[in-house]
Motif scaffolding. Structure first.
Motif, PDB file in Angstrom:
ATOM      1  N   VAL A  44       0.883  -1.388  -0.141  1.00 40.78           N
ATOM      2  CA  VAL A  44      -0.029  -0.085   0.040  1.00 40.78           C
ATOM      3  C   VAL A  44       0.832   1.270  -0.068  1.00 40.78           C
ATOM      4  O   VAL A  44       0.644   2.394  -1.233  1.00 40.78           O
ATOM      5  N   ASN A  45       2.081   0.834   0.428  1.00 36.78           N
ATOM      6  CA  ASN A  45       2.770   2.384   0.797  1.00 36.78           C
ATOM      7  C   ASN A  45       3.438   2.453  -0.391  1.00 36.78           C
ATOM      8  O   ASN A  45       3.722   4.068  -0.444  1.00 36.78           O
ATOM      9  N   LEU A  46       3.752   1.059  -0.907  1.00 34.74           N
ATOM     10  CA  LEU A  46       4.186   1.303  -2.668  1.00 34.74           C
ATOM     11  C   LEU A  46       3.659   2.657  -3.494  1.00 34.74           C
ATOM     12  O   LEU A  46       3.673   3.458  -4.077  1.00 34.74           O
ATOM     13  N   SER A  47       2.013   1.789  -3.395  1.00 36.21           N
ATOM     14  CA  SER A  47       1.069   2.852  -4.249  1.00 36.21           C
ATOM     15  C   SER A  47       0.888   4.095  -3.680  1.00 36.21           C
ATOM     16  O   SER A  47       0.642   5.247  -5.075  1.00 36.21           O
ATOM     17  N   PHE A  48       0.507   4.841  -2.178  1.00 35.78           N
ATOM     18  CA  PHE A  48       0.512   6.006  -2.239  1.00 35.78           C
ATOM     19  C   PHE A  48       1.724   7.212  -1.742  1.00 35.78           C
ATOM     20  O   PHE A  48       1.554   7.990  -3.295  1.00 35.78           O
ATOM     21  N   VAL A  49       2.880   6.106  -1.970  1.00 35.69           N
ATOM     22  CA  VAL A  49       4.406   6.949  -3.333  1.00 35.69           C
ATOM     23  C   VAL A  49       3.725   7.278  -4.659  1.00 35.69           C
ATOM     24  O   VAL A  49       4.140   8.689  -4.942  1.00 35.69           O
ATOM     25  N   THR A  50       3.539   6.299  -5.358  1.00 39.31           N
ATOM     26  CA  THR A  50       3.324   6.128  -6.236  1.00 39.31           C
ATOM     27  C   THR A  50       2.693   7.097  -6.706  1.00 39.31           C
ATOM     28  O   THR A  50       2.867   7.999  -8.240  1.00 39.31           O
ATOM     29  N   LEU A  55       0.295  13.030  -9.244  1.00 33.71           N
ATOM     30  CA  LEU A  55       0.089  13.750  -8.546  1.00 33.71           C
ATOM     31  C   LEU A  55       0.850  14.936  -8.401  1.00 33.71           C
ATOM     32  O   LEU A  55       0.564  16.206  -7.970  1.00 33.71           O
ATOM     33  N   LYS A  56       1.888  15.264  -8.368  1.00 33.37           N
ATOM     34  CA  LYS A  56       3.503  15.674  -7.808  1.00 33.37           C
ATOM     35  C   LYS A  56       3.527  16.957  -6.448  1.00 33.37           C
ATOM     36  O   LYS A  56       3.529  17.868  -6.541  1.00 33.37           O
ATOM     37  N   GLN A  57       2.690  15.952  -5.237  1.00 34.10           N
ATOM     38  CA  GLN A  57       2.266  16.491  -4.072  1.00 34.10           C
ATOM     39  C   GLN A  57       3.081  15.313  -2.912  1.00 34.10           C
ATOM     40  O   GLN A  57       3.203  14.418  -3.361  1.00 34.10           O
ATOM     41  N   VAL A  58       3.137  16.063  -1.980  1.00 37.23           N
ATOM     42  CA  VAL A  58       3.923  15.133  -1.243  1.00 37.23           C
ATOM     43  C   VAL A  58       3.125  14.646  -0.719  1.00 37.23           C
ATOM     44  O   VAL A  58       4.000  13.530   0.838  1.00 37.23           O
ATOM     45  N   ASN A  59       1.597  14.795  -0.047  1.00 37.15           N
ATOM     46  CA  ASN A  59       0.401  13.996   0.795  1.00 37.15           C
ATOM     47  C   ASN A  59       1.040  12.104   0.880  1.00 37.15           C
ATOM     48  O   ASN A  59       1.097  11.755   1.883  1.00 37.15           O
TER      49      ASN A  59
ATOM     50  N   SER C 124      10.535  16.521  -7.519  1.00 33.44           N
ATOM     51  CA  SER C 124      11.436  16.536  -6.472  1.00 33.44           C
ATOM     52  C   SER C 124      11.161  16.605  -4.959  1.00 33.44           C
ATOM     53  O   SER C 124      11.383  17.137  -3.893  1.00 33.44           O
ATOM     54  N   GLY C 125      10.107  16.836  -4.886  1.00 33.81           N
ATOM     55  CA  GLY C 125       9.266  17.424  -4.016  1.00 33.81           C
ATOM     56  C   GLY C 125       9.524  16.412  -2.304  1.00 33.81           C
ATOM     57  O   GLY C 125       8.468  16.645  -1.256  1.00 33.81           O
ATOM     58  N   GLY C 126      10.019  15.653  -2.093  1.00 35.20           N
ATOM     59  CA  GLY C 126      10.183  14.405  -1.316  1.00 35.20           C
ATOM     60  C   GLY C 126      11.418  14.309  -0.700  1.00 35.20           C
ATOM     61  O   GLY C 126      11.863  13.653   0.623  1.00 35.20           O
ATOM     62  N   SER C 127      11.596  15.579  -0.731  1.00 30.07           N
ATOM     63  CA  SER C 127      13.293  15.721   0.741  1.00 30.07           C
ATOM     64  C   SER C 127      12.295  15.789   2.000  1.00 30.07           C
ATOM     65  O   SER C 127      11.176  16.240   2.403  1.00 30.07           O
ATOM     66  N   ALA C 128      14.158  15.914   2.741  1.00 29.97           N
ATOM     67  CA  ALA C 128      13.339  15.662   3.449  1.00 29.97           C
ATOM     68  C   ALA C 128      12.278  16.783   4.464  1.00 29.97           C
ATOM     69  O   ALA C 128      11.509  17.085   5.331  1.00 29.97           O
ATOM     70  N   GLN C 129      12.950  18.436   3.838  1.00 29.23           N
ATOM     71  CA  GLN C 129      13.036  19.141   4.533  1.00 29.23           C
ATOM     72  C   GLN C 129      11.179  19.973   3.951  1.00 29.23           C
ATOM     73  O   GLN C 129      10.641  20.238   4.795  1.00 29.23           O
ATOM     74  N   ARG C 133       7.875  20.020   6.741  1.00 27.19           N
ATOM     75  CA  ARG C 133       7.215  21.270   6.432  1.00 27.19           C
ATOM     76  C   ARG C 133       5.635  20.509   6.060  1.00 27.19           C
ATOM     77  O   ARG C 133       4.535  21.048   7.416  1.00 27.19           O
ATOM     78  N   ALA C 134       4.783  19.811   5.831  1.00 23.52           N
ATOM     79  CA  ALA C 134       3.845  19.221   5.389  1.00 23.52           C
ATOM     80  C   ALA C 134       3.502  19.044   7.369  1.00 23.52           C
ATOM     81  O   ALA C 134       2.839  18.580   7.373  1.00 23.52           O
ATOM     82  N   LEU C 135       4.630  17.738   7.314  1.00 21.14           N
ATOM     83  CA  LEU C 135       4.343  17.409   8.512  1.00 21.14           C
ATOM     84  C   LEU C 135       4.104  18.197   9.817  1.00 21.14           C
ATOM     85  O   LEU C 135       2.879  17.875  10.402  1.00 21.14           O
ATOM     86  N   PHE C 136       4.343  19.285   9.966  1.00 15.50           N
ATOM     87  CA  PHE C 136       4.616  20.449  10.929  1.00 15.50           C
ATOM     88  C   PHE C 136       3.448  20.952  10.686  1.00 15.50           C
ATOM     89  O   PHE C 136       3.224  22.294  11.409  1.00 15.50           O
ATOM     90  N   THR C 137       3.200  21.551   9.455  1.00 16.10           N
ATOM     91  CA  THR C 137       1.793  22.391   9.351  1.00 16.10           C
ATOM     92  C   THR C 137       0.429  22.026   8.953  1.00 16.10           C
ATOM     93  O   THR C 137      -0.215  21.504   9.630  1.00 16.10           O
ATOM     94  N   THR C 138       0.048  20.858   7.666  1.00 19.14           N
ATOM     95  CA  THR C 138      -0.754  20.994   7.335  1.00 19.14           C
ATOM     96  C   THR C 138      -1.269  19.231   7.769  1.00 19.14           C
ATOM     97  O   THR C 138      -2.409  18.919   8.956  1.00 19.14           O
TER      98      THR C 138
END
Lengths: 102, 393, 166
Positions: A44-50, A55-59, C124-129, C133-138
C-alpha cells in the motif's frame, strides 16, 4: 524507452499485496502471518508514493510516513502479544490458539 | 557524463583500497597501542616494528581451512558475514574527506557521492548492520552464538535511539542533512565547530554519540555479544578463515565510520582549528618534522639492533611528508585530508585507549545505562537545543 | 536506465515476496521480507521520495524487522509443521486471490494509461525538508496523535511483557 509507465508500479504494488494476502491466508505460523500483514502495508505504501509522484504532491509521502509509524507501534504490541501467547501455550500455530472458539 | 563515471570509478577504487589497507593497519595500530599501554611490545617480529603483521594476518586468514559445521543453516550462515561487511562498506560512500577540488581541470568532491540525506543514509546502513550479527548467531546453530546474536541485536536497537537523538541535535544547529554542507556550516575556526558552536554547544551530544558508537560497534566496554569468558567468541564462534575476517573487518570499518561521523558532525570535518592565515597550514609540516627528527635522533642512539636501519628510513619519509605539505600545488587537498584523518585518528585512538582501560559492563547494566541514562539525557539535550535554536533564529 | 533499475528491483521485490509466503521457516520469511523492504526503498528513490526511502530502511528494515528477528530468535521458532488447511481456503483461496489480483491489475490498467510515465527526477518534492514542512503544518494534528499512539503502544508492550512474569 527510458520512462516506466506508472501502471507498472501500481501493478507491482498489487502483486505484492496479493502475495501478502496469500501469506495471511495460507500460513499457520503467527509470526509469518504477521509478516504478511507488513507485506500488505508495504504494498500500500508503494502505491501511496506512486500516487504522490503522479499528483506531484507530498501528501502521499506523509500517508506512507504515518503507515510506517503505525506499523512500528503495531509490531511492538503484536510481538509482545505473540511472546505472551507463546509463554502461555508454547505454540506459534494459529490453529492451536483456539480457546475463544466454543 | 563519461568523465563523471570515470572519475567516480577512480574515486571508488582509491577509497576502497585506502580504506581496506587502513583497516588492516588499524588492527596493527590497535595491538601496538594496547601493548604499549600494558607495557608490552606488541607485534614486532614480522617486518620492522611489526609493520608487515597485517599482511601476515591476511595471508594466514586466507590460507586457513574454511570450516563449515555440518549443522548450520547454510544459506544464512554464508550470507551473514557478507551482509555485515557490505553494510559497513556502504556507509563510506557518503563520507566526505575534503572539500571540492580541481584535479586536471575536473572539479570533483573528495567524497564518493554527496546525498542530501547523507546522515539518514548512514543511519540506515548502520541499522542494517545488525542483521549480519543476529543472523550469524542464529544460523550457526550454537547456543553461544545464539546468545551473542540475541545480545547484540538487543544492544544495537537500544543504542540506536540515543545515537539518533545525539545526531539530531547538531543537525538542528547546522540545518542540513548533507554531510558536505554540514561541514560547510562549521568552517572558520574551532569556535564554529558544532561541539563548541551555536546557541547550545553540542558537547553532551558528542559524548552520547561516542558512547553509543562504542555500543554500536560492539567495542569494549560494550562488547557483550563477544564476551569471550562467557560466550566463547559470541556470534562468530562457528566462523573461520575469511568469514571470520569479514566480521573483523566489519567491526573496524564501523569504527572508522563512527569516528568519521563524530568528526563530521561535531568536530568540523576537514576544517582546520584556526584559519590558515594564522599558520594552521604549517601544523602538519611541523608535526611530521618533529616526528622525522625524533626518528633520526633515535636512529643515532639505537635501542635495538635493527633500529640503525629502520629508523633513518622512517625519519626521511616523515621529513619528505613534512616537505610535501608545504607544496602549494597539493596543499589545497592534502591539508583538508590531514585534518580529517587527524581528527578521525584521535577518536580511533580513543577507542583503543578505552579498550585497554575499561572492564566490560554487565548485561543488565548495559541495557539500564542505555534506557535509563543515555536516552533521557539525549532527549533533554535535543529538547534544550531545539528550544535555543528556535529562540535565536 | 529507469526501466532497467525498475525491473531489477521489482523482480527482487516480487521474488522476495513470494519467498516470504512459501518459506516454512519464519526466519527465512523475515530475511526475504527485508529484501522486499530494501528493494521498495530503491523504488521510492526512483519515485523521488528520498526521505521516505531512508525512513523505510531505518524504520521498517532496520527497526521493525530487527524486532521480528529478535522475537524469532528468542522463541527459537522452528519450521512450520504441515497441517490440513480449512476446506474453504483450500478450495477457494487461490482462485479468489487470482481474481483479486486480476481485478486490481485490470483497474490499474484502465485508470492509468501507458502514456503516464515515471522518470527519475520527475518529482523532487520528497526531500526531508518538504516532508518535514508538511508534517509540522498541514499534518500537525495526525502527527501529534501518532506520538500518543506510540506512547500507548510502548505502555501496552511493557504491560504485556511484564504480565508473564507472575
Amino acid at each position: 524507452m527510458s520512462a516506466v509507465p506508472i501502471s507498472w508500479y501500481l501493478t507491482l504494488s498489487a502483486v505484492i499485496f496479493a502475495l501478502g494476502v496469500a501469506g495471511f491466508l495460507f500460513r499457520h505460523n503467527i509470526i509469518t502471518v504477521f509478516m504478511s500483514i507488513e507485506l500488505m502495508l508495504n504494498a500500500v505504501n508503494l502505491s501511496f508514493v506512486t500516487f504522490s509522484y503522479q499528483l506531484k504532491q507530498v501528501n502521499g509521502h506523509l500517508f506512507t510516513f504515518f503507515v510506517m509509524v503505525v506499523a512500528a507501534a503495531e509490531a511492538a504490541v503484536g510481538l509482545a502479544i505473540i511472546l505472551t501467547v507463546f509463554k502461555n501455550r508454547s505454540t506459534l500455530n494459529i490453529d492451536d490458539i483456539d480457546s475463544m472458539k466454543n | 557524463m563519461d568523465a563523471f563515471i570515470v572519475i567516480s570509478l577512480i574515486k571508488i577504487a582509491v577509497v576502497a583500497f585506502v580504506l581496506l589497507t587502513a583497516v588492516a593497519y588499524l588492527q596493527w595500530v590497535e595491538r601496538k597501542v594496547i601493548a604499549h599501554i600494558q607495557l608490552r611490545m606488541g607485534p614486532y617480529r614480522v617486518g620492522p616494528h611489526g609493520l608487515l603483521q597485517p599482511l601476515a594476518d591476511v595471508i594466514k586468514l586466507i590460507t586457513k581451512e574454511d570450516m563449515m559445521p555440518s549443522y548450520v543453516n547454510k544459506p544464512l550462515y554464508l550470507f551473514a558475514p557478507f551482509i555485515a561487511v557490505c553494510m559497513a562498506l556502504l556507509s563510506i560512500a557518503v563520507i566526505p574527506f575534503g572539500p571540492t577540488i580541481t584535479v586536471f581541470g575536473y572539479q570533483t568532491n573528495m567524497q564518493l557521492t554527496d546525498l542530501n540525506i547523507g546522515v539518514l543514509y548512514i543511519l540506515a546502513a548502520s541499522s542494517m548492520g545488525v542483521y549480519g550479527i543476529a543472523l550469524a548467531g542464529w544460523a550457526s546453530n550454537n547456543k553461544y552464538a545464539l546468545l551473542g546474536g540475541l545480545r547484540s541485536s538487543a544492544q544495537m536497537i537500544s543504542y540506536e535511539l540515543p545515537m539518533a537523538l545525539a545526531i539530531a541535535s547538531p543537525l538542528l544547529v547546522s540545518n542540513t542533512l548533507s554531510l558536505k554542507e554540514l561541514v560547510g556550516t562549521q568552517s572558520g575556526n574551532i569556535l564554529h565547530w558544532n561541539i563548541l558552536h551555536g546557541p547550545f554547544p553540542q558537547i553532551i551530544a558528542f559524548l552520547i554519540f561516542l558512547i553509543a558508537g562504542f555500543a554500536e560497534t560492539n567495542r569494549v566496554p560494550f562488547d557483550l555479544p563477544e564476551a569471550e569468558n562467557e560466550l566463547v567468541a559470541g556470534f562468530h564462534t562457528e566462523y573461520s578463515s575469511m568469514k571470520f575476517a569479514s566480521f573483523f573487518m566489519a567491526e573496524y570499518l564501523n569504527m572508522v565510520t563512527v569516528s568519521s561521523m563524530a568528526t563530521l558532525l561535531f568536530l568540523g570535518g576537514w576544517e582546520a582549528p584556526w584559519p590558515a592565515a594564522y599558520g594552521s597550514n604549517l601544523i602538519p609540516s611541523a608535526i611530521f618534522l618533529v616526528a622525522g627528527l625524533t626518528a633520526l635522533y633515535h636512529a643515532a642512539n639505537p635501542a635495538r639492533k635493527m633500529d640503525k636501519y629502520t629508523l633513518p628510513v622512517f625519519g626521511i619519509v616523515f621529513l619528505g611528508i613534512a616537505g610535501l605539505f608545504l607544496l602549494p600545488l597539493v596543499q589545497s587537498w592534502l591539508l583538508p585530508l590531514f585534518w580529517f584523518c587527524a581528527k578521525t585518528g584521535v577518536i580511533l585512538f580513543f577507542f583503543m585507549w578505552v579498550r585497554a582501560t575499561l572492564p566490560r559492563f554487565r548485561y543488565d547494566q548495559l541495557m539500564g545505562f542505555a534506557w535509563k541514562f543515555l536516552f533521557p539525557v539525549a532527549m533533554l539535550n535535543l529538547l534544550v537545543t531545539s528550544f535555543l535554536v528556535a529562540w535565536f533564529s | 536506465m529507469d526501466v532497467i533499475l525498475f525491473l531489477i528491483f521489482a523482480i527482487i521485490a516480487v521474488v522476495s515476496a513470494i519467498n516470504v509466503v512459501v518459506q516454512t521457516h519464519p526466519i527465512s520469511s523475515a530475511v526475504s521480507l527485508i529484501g522486499v523492504m530494501g528493494s521498495l526503498a530503491v523504488l521510492y528513490l526512483l519515485l523521488g521520495a528520498e526521505f521516505i526511502a531512508a525512513a523505510q530502511v531505518i524504520v521498517y528494515a532496520g527497526a521493525v524487522m530487527v524486532l521480528f528477528i529478535f522475537v524469532i530468535l528468542l522463541l527459537n521458532a522452528g519450521a512450520e509443521t504441515k497441517r490440513g488447511r480449512s476446506f474453504m481456503v483450500q478450495l477457494l483461496g487461490v482462485p479468489l486471490l487470482i481474481a483479486l489480483l486480476g481485478l486490481l491489475v485490470f483497474f490499474v490498467d484502465r485508470l492509468f494509461p501507458r502514456s503516464v510515465t515515471v522518470h527519475f527526477g520527475g518529482f523532487s518534492g520528497g526531500s526531508a525538508q518538504a516532508v518535514g514542512r508538511a508534517l509540522f503544518t498541514t499534518y500537525l494534528l495526525p502527527f501529534e496523535v501518532t506520538s500518543i499512539l506510540i506512547l500507548i503502544a510502548i505502555l501496552g508492550a511493557i504491560v504485556l511483557a511484564r504480565k508473564e512474569l507472575d
